[in-house]
Structure formats: structure tokens, C-alpha cells
Design a protein around this motif. Structure first.
Motif, PDB file in Angstrom:
ATOM      1  N   CYS A   1     -11.921  -3.032  80.237  1.00  0.00           N
ATOM      2  CA  CYS A   1     -12.533  -1.761  80.611  1.00  0.00           C
ATOM      3  C   CYS A   1     -13.898  -2.056  81.211  1.00  0.00           C
ATOM      4  O   CYS A   1     -14.664  -2.858  80.661  1.00  0.00           O
ATOM      5  N   THR A   2     -14.193  -1.447  82.348  1.00  0.00           N
ATOM      6  CA  THR A   2     -15.529  -1.599  82.930  1.00  0.00           C
ATOM      7  C   THR A   2     -16.061  -0.222  83.327  1.00  0.00           C
ATOM      8  O   THR A   2     -15.299   0.653  83.738  1.00  0.00           O
ATOM      9  N   VAL A   3     -17.348  -0.074  83.216  1.00  0.00           N
ATOM     10  CA  VAL A   3     -18.014   1.178  83.553  1.00  0.00           C
ATOM     11  C   VAL A   3     -18.990   0.902  84.690  1.00  0.00           C
ATOM     12  O   VAL A   3     -19.684  -0.119  84.697  1.00  0.00           O
ATOM     13  N   GLU A   4     -19.034   1.817  85.651  1.00  0.00           N
ATOM     14  CA  GLU A   4     -19.970   1.698  86.767  1.00  0.00           C
ATOM     15  C   GLU A   4     -20.896   2.895  86.801  1.00  0.00           C
ATOM     16  O   GLU A   4     -20.524   3.994  86.395  1.00  0.00           O
ATOM     17  N   GLY A   5     -22.099   2.697  87.304  1.00  0.00           N
ATOM     18  CA  GLY A   5     -23.002   3.806  87.540  1.00  0.00           C
ATOM     19  C   GLY A   5     -23.861   4.193  86.360  1.00  0.00           C
ATOM     20  O   GLY A   5     -24.537   5.225  86.399  1.00  0.00           O
ATOM     21  N   THR A   6     -23.869   3.392  85.316  1.00  0.00           N
ATOM     22  CA  THR A   6     -24.724   3.679  84.170  1.00  0.00           C
ATOM     23  C   THR A   6     -25.109   2.367  83.506  1.00  0.00           C
ATOM     24  O   THR A   6     -24.387   1.375  83.629  1.00  0.00           O
ATOM     25  N   SER A   7     -26.227   2.374  82.825  1.00  0.00           N
ATOM     26  CA  SER A   7     -26.679   1.175  82.132  1.00  0.00           C
ATOM     27  C   SER A   7     -26.716   1.416  80.634  1.00  0.00           C
ATOM     28  O   SER A   7     -26.998   2.521  80.175  1.00  0.00           O
ATOM     29  N   ASN A   8     -26.414   0.347  79.903  1.00  0.00           N
ATOM     30  CA  ASN A   8     -26.471   0.380  78.450  1.00  0.00           C
ATOM     31  C   ASN A   8     -25.682   1.530  77.837  1.00  0.00           C
ATOM     32  O   ASN A   8     -26.178   2.257  76.965  1.00  0.00           O
ATOM     33  N   PRO A   9     -24.441   1.719  78.285  1.00  0.00           N
ATOM     34  CA  PRO A   9     -23.655   2.793  77.671  1.00  0.00           C
ATOM     35  C   PRO A   9     -23.157   2.376  76.291  1.00  0.00           C
ATOM     36  O   PRO A   9     -23.060   1.181  75.993  1.00  0.00           O
ATOM     37  N   ASN A  10     -22.849   3.353  75.454  1.00  0.00           N
ATOM     38  CA  ASN A  10     -22.037   3.073  74.273  1.00  0.00           C
ATOM     39  C   ASN A  10     -20.592   3.044  74.748  1.00  0.00           C
ATOM     40  O   ASN A  10     -20.192   3.864  75.579  1.00  0.00           O
ATOM     41  N   LEU A  11     -19.833   2.111  74.220  1.00  0.00           N
ATOM     42  CA  LEU A  11     -18.440   1.954  74.655  1.00  0.00           C
ATOM     43  C   LEU A  11     -17.502   2.071  73.459  1.00  0.00           C
ATOM     44  O   LEU A  11     -17.864   1.687  72.335  1.00  0.00           O
ATOM     45  N   TYR A  12     -16.315   2.577  73.725  1.00  0.00           N
ATOM     46  CA  TYR A  12     -15.363   2.872  72.652  1.00  0.00           C
ATOM     47  C   TYR A  12     -13.958   2.469  73.079  1.00  0.00           C
ATOM     48  O   TYR A  12     -13.596   2.576  74.253  1.00  0.00           O
ATOM     49  N   TRP A  13     -13.153   2.053  72.101  1.00  0.00           N
ATOM     50  CA  TRP A  13     -11.712   1.907  72.280  1.00  0.00           C
ATOM     51  C   TRP A  13     -11.019   2.859  71.315  1.00  0.00           C
ATOM     52  O   TRP A  13     -11.320   2.881  70.109  1.00  0.00           O
ATOM     53  N   TYR A  14     -10.088   3.645  71.881  1.00  0.00           N
ATOM     54  CA  TYR A  14      -9.274   4.554  71.090  1.00  0.00           C
ATOM     55  C   TYR A  14      -7.805   4.199  71.302  1.00  0.00           C
ATOM     56  O   TYR A  14      -7.427   3.624  72.319  1.00  0.00           O
ATOM     57  N   ARG A  15      -6.993   4.623  70.344  1.00  0.00           N
ATOM     58  CA  ARG A  15      -5.537   4.539  70.505  1.00  0.00           C
ATOM     59  C   ARG A  15      -4.933   5.911  70.199  1.00  0.00           C
ATOM     60  O   ARG A  15      -5.343   6.576  69.245  1.00  0.00           O
ATOM     61  N   GLN A  16      -3.992   6.286  71.034  1.00  0.00           N
ATOM     62  CA  GLN A  16      -3.239   7.511  70.780  1.00  0.00           C
ATOM     63  C   GLN A  16      -1.783   7.142  70.557  1.00  0.00           C
ATOM     64  O   GLN A  16      -1.107   6.663  71.468  1.00  0.00           O
ATOM     65  N   ALA A  17      -1.314   7.362  69.342  1.00  0.00           N
ATOM     66  CA  ALA A  17       0.106   7.168  69.066  1.00  0.00           C
ATOM     67  C   ALA A  17       0.837   8.434  69.501  1.00  0.00           C
ATOM     68  O   ALA A  17       0.230   9.497  69.667  1.00  0.00           O
ATOM     69  N   ALA A  18       2.142   8.318  69.702  1.00  0.00           N
ATOM     70  CA  ALA A  18       2.937   9.440  70.196  1.00  0.00           C
ATOM     71  C   ALA A  18       2.779  10.665  69.307  1.00  0.00           C
ATOM     72  O   ALA A  18       2.948  10.590  68.090  1.00  0.00           O
ATOM     73  N   GLY A  19       2.414  11.817  69.932  1.00  0.00           N
ATOM     74  CA  GLY A  19       2.290  13.067  69.202  1.00  0.00           C
ATOM     75  C   GLY A  19       1.105  13.151  68.258  1.00  0.00           C
ATOM     76  O   GLY A  19       1.034  14.069  67.433  1.00  0.00           O
ATOM     77  N   ARG A  20       0.189  12.224  68.394  1.00  0.00           N
ATOM     78  CA  ARG A  20      -0.968  12.208  67.489  1.00  0.00           C
ATOM     79  C   ARG A  20      -2.268  12.362  68.271  1.00  0.00           C
ATOM     80  O   ARG A  20      -2.307  12.273  69.501  1.00  0.00           O
ATOM     81  N   GLY A  21      -3.335  12.581  67.531  1.00  0.00           N
ATOM     82  CA  GLY A  21      -4.653  12.626  68.157  1.00  0.00           C
ATOM     83  C   GLY A  21      -5.145  11.219  68.453  1.00  0.00           C
ATOM     84  O   GLY A  21      -4.453  10.230  68.229  1.00  0.00           O
ATOM     85  N   LEU A  22      -6.362  11.147  68.949  1.00  0.00           N
ATOM     86  CA  LEU A  22      -6.945   9.854  69.284  1.00  0.00           C
ATOM     87  C   LEU A  22      -7.597   9.247  68.046  1.00  0.00           C
ATOM     88  O   LEU A  22      -8.320   9.932  67.321  1.00  0.00           O
ATOM     89  N   GLN A  23      -7.350   7.974  67.849  1.00  0.00           N
ATOM     90  CA  GLN A  23      -7.932   7.270  66.716  1.00  0.00           C
ATOM     91  C   GLN A  23      -8.941   6.254  67.230  1.00  0.00           C
ATOM     92  O   GLN A  23      -8.598   5.395  68.058  1.00  0.00           O
TER      93      GLN A  23
ATOM     94  N   ASN B   1      -4.802  -5.345  63.567  1.00  0.00           N
ATOM     95  CA  ASN B   1      -4.413  -6.566  64.249  1.00  0.00           C
ATOM     96  C   ASN B   1      -5.196  -6.795  65.538  1.00  0.00           C
ATOM     97  O   ASN B   1      -4.918  -7.733  66.275  1.00  0.00           O
ATOM     98  N   LEU B   2      -6.159  -5.961  65.837  1.00  0.00           N
ATOM     99  CA  LEU B   2      -6.858  -6.001  67.111  1.00  0.00           C
ATOM    100  C   LEU B   2      -8.308  -6.407  66.928  1.00  0.00           C
ATOM    101  O   LEU B   2      -8.867  -6.280  65.837  1.00  0.00           O
ATOM    102  N   SER B   3      -8.920  -6.875  68.024  1.00  0.00           N
ATOM    103  CA  SER B   3     -10.344  -7.175  68.026  1.00  0.00           C
ATOM    104  C   SER B   3     -10.928  -6.707  69.343  1.00  0.00           C
ATOM    105  O   SER B   3     -10.200  -6.436  70.302  1.00  0.00           O
ATOM    106  N   ALA B   4     -12.241  -6.588  69.407  1.00  0.00           N
ATOM    107  CA  ALA B   4     -12.906  -6.151  70.627  1.00  0.00           C
ATOM    108  C   ALA B   4     -14.096  -7.047  70.891  1.00  0.00           C
ATOM    109  O   ALA B   4     -14.673  -7.635  69.979  1.00  0.00           O
ATOM    110  N   SER B   5     -14.455  -7.139  72.171  1.00  0.00           N
ATOM    111  CA  SER B   5     -15.634  -7.902  72.543  1.00  0.00           C
ATOM    112  C   SER B   5     -16.338  -7.210  73.698  1.00  0.00           C
ATOM    113  O   SER B   5     -15.716  -6.459  74.468  1.00  0.00           O
TER     114      SER B   5
END
Lengths: 113, 113
Positions: free
Chosen positions: A23-45, A63-67
């Protein structure tokens, strides 16, 4: 204006294979960044968020990691995918001080077979 | 533990009429409430927010009402248009040393021409 990119758009991976979503963001500096998952028929986690380079907070043990190797780059990884990792993965960003207002990327549909 | 609930999975409305989407929450400590709109295979789009100290916020055709005593909020869309057909997510934000946004499961709105 700010834009957020995610790739790939869709991905089919076998169980036990590694994962890397970017994931990359353009046009802003020092943003807060997030990863969400949406399972079928569910809200965002919320899975991970980051307030700066190298700073990662995990919301749900899994089972996941982020960097965050660069200010506007956020990566979601796994060494070995599970069937339960299937879902729609979304990256989002927010401006410091208005973190309740998040802007989402187009998402990646991951199917683990 | 569903802290944010959208009890109606779907809603059908005639074009030009009012659409009312409802959301209930359990945690009285939430700081902000938000509504997002999502089209299939796309990321959610931020629509409107309301601070927990307000009871109404209006932006064009969209108005959000907050009833803190009932722990209930609603999104009114007037007049409804066919392009409003999408899934609407209610979300609640809380900062407790970390960012926490909790999403409801969504309500699918159909606006009939």
C-alpha cells in the motif's frame, strides 16, 4: 490531492504460501496507516496501524505481520497463509489529529485455496 | 463482542424518498461516529462524521443524528438517488493510547428508480 494505491487487486494463493500486499499513499506526509480485513458479510476488522516508519501496532493476534519501511508505504505479510486468511484486505490512511476520518484504498481480494 | 451493530442487513427505498440507516452502539466512551459508503470491489468512502458532543451534523443530502441516551445514531439521505445504492457502514472511534475504529456489519441500500 491525496491518493492511495493497493496491489494486487486480486490474489489466489495456496495454503502455506507467503503473502505480501503493498500500500502506498501519495500527496500527504506522515500519515497514520492502517490495514483492515473484511470477511464475507462482516464489518471491517482493524489488523494493524502505524503512526510512523517502523512503528507497528497489532490489534488482533494472527498469522499476519505488517511493516512500514518508508513514510508512505505499508506492507502486509505472512510467511504461511491459512485458509482463514481469505478475505478483502483494505489499506487506509488518516491525517494526524483527525484519525477518526480514514481514507481507504481499493482493496485486495485474497483467496487462499 | 459487537460494540457497533447495524441490525438491518438491507433497505429498499424509492428514488426521491428519504433513506434512514440505523446503528446502535454499546460503549459510551466513543469519541466520534462515522458513516462510510462502499461499492462492490472497492474500498469504503468516508461520508460524514459526528463528534460525541454533538447531536446532529449535516452535509448536503446527508445528515447524521446521534442519540447518546439511546446509544443510537442514524444516517438520513434526502432525497435518495439510484447512485446512493451501496453498502453503508457505521463506525465508532475511540482513542485510548491507540487508535480504535469499530465497524458495524453494514446495511445494503437499494434505491429504486
Amino acid at each position: 490531492s491525496q491518493t492511495i494505491h493497493q496491489w494486487p487487486a486480486t490474489l489466489v494463493q495456496p495454503v502455506g504460501s507467503p503473502l505480501s500486499l503493498e500500500c502506498t499513499v501519495e500527496g500527504t506526509s506522515n500519515p497514520n496507516l492502517y490495514w483492515y480485513r473484511q470477511a464475507a458479510g462482516r464489518g471491517l476488522q482493524l489488523l494493524f496501524y502505524s503512526v510512523g516508519i517502523g512503528q507497528i501496532s497489532s490489534e488482533v493476534p494472527q498469522n499476519l505481520s505488517a511493516s512500514r519501511p518508508q513514510d508512505r508505504q505499508f506492507i502486509l505479510s505472512s510467511k504461511k497463509l491459512l485458509l482463514s486468511d481469505s478475505g478483502f484486505y483494505l489499506c487506509a490512511w488518516s491525517v494526524l489529529g483527525r484519525d477518526y476520518e480514514q481514507y481507504f484504498g481499493p482493496g485486495t481480494r485474497l483467496t487462499v485455496t | 463482542d459487537q460494540q457497533v451493530k447495524q441490525n438491518s442487513p438491507s433497505l429498499s427505498v424509492q428514488e426521491g424518498r428519504i433513506s434512514i440507516l440505523n446503528c446502535d452502539y454499546t460503549n459510551s466512551m466513543f469519541d466520534y461516529f462515522l458513516w462510510y459508503k462502499k461499492y462492490p470491489a472497492e474500498g469504503p468512502t468516508f461520508l460524514i462524521s459526528i463528534s460525541s458532543i454533538k447531536d446532529k451534523n449535516e452535509d448536503g443530502r446527508f445528515t447524521v443524528f446521534l442519540n447518546k441516551s439511546a446509544k443510537h445514531l442514524s444516517l438520513h439521505i434526502v432525497p435518495s438517488q439510484p447512485g446512493d445504492s451501496a453498502v453503508y457502514f457505521c463506525a465508532a472511534y475511540l482513542y485510548t493510547g491507540g487508535f480504535k475504529t469499530i465497524f458495524g456489519a453494514g446495511t445494503r441500500l437499494f434505491v429504486k428508480a
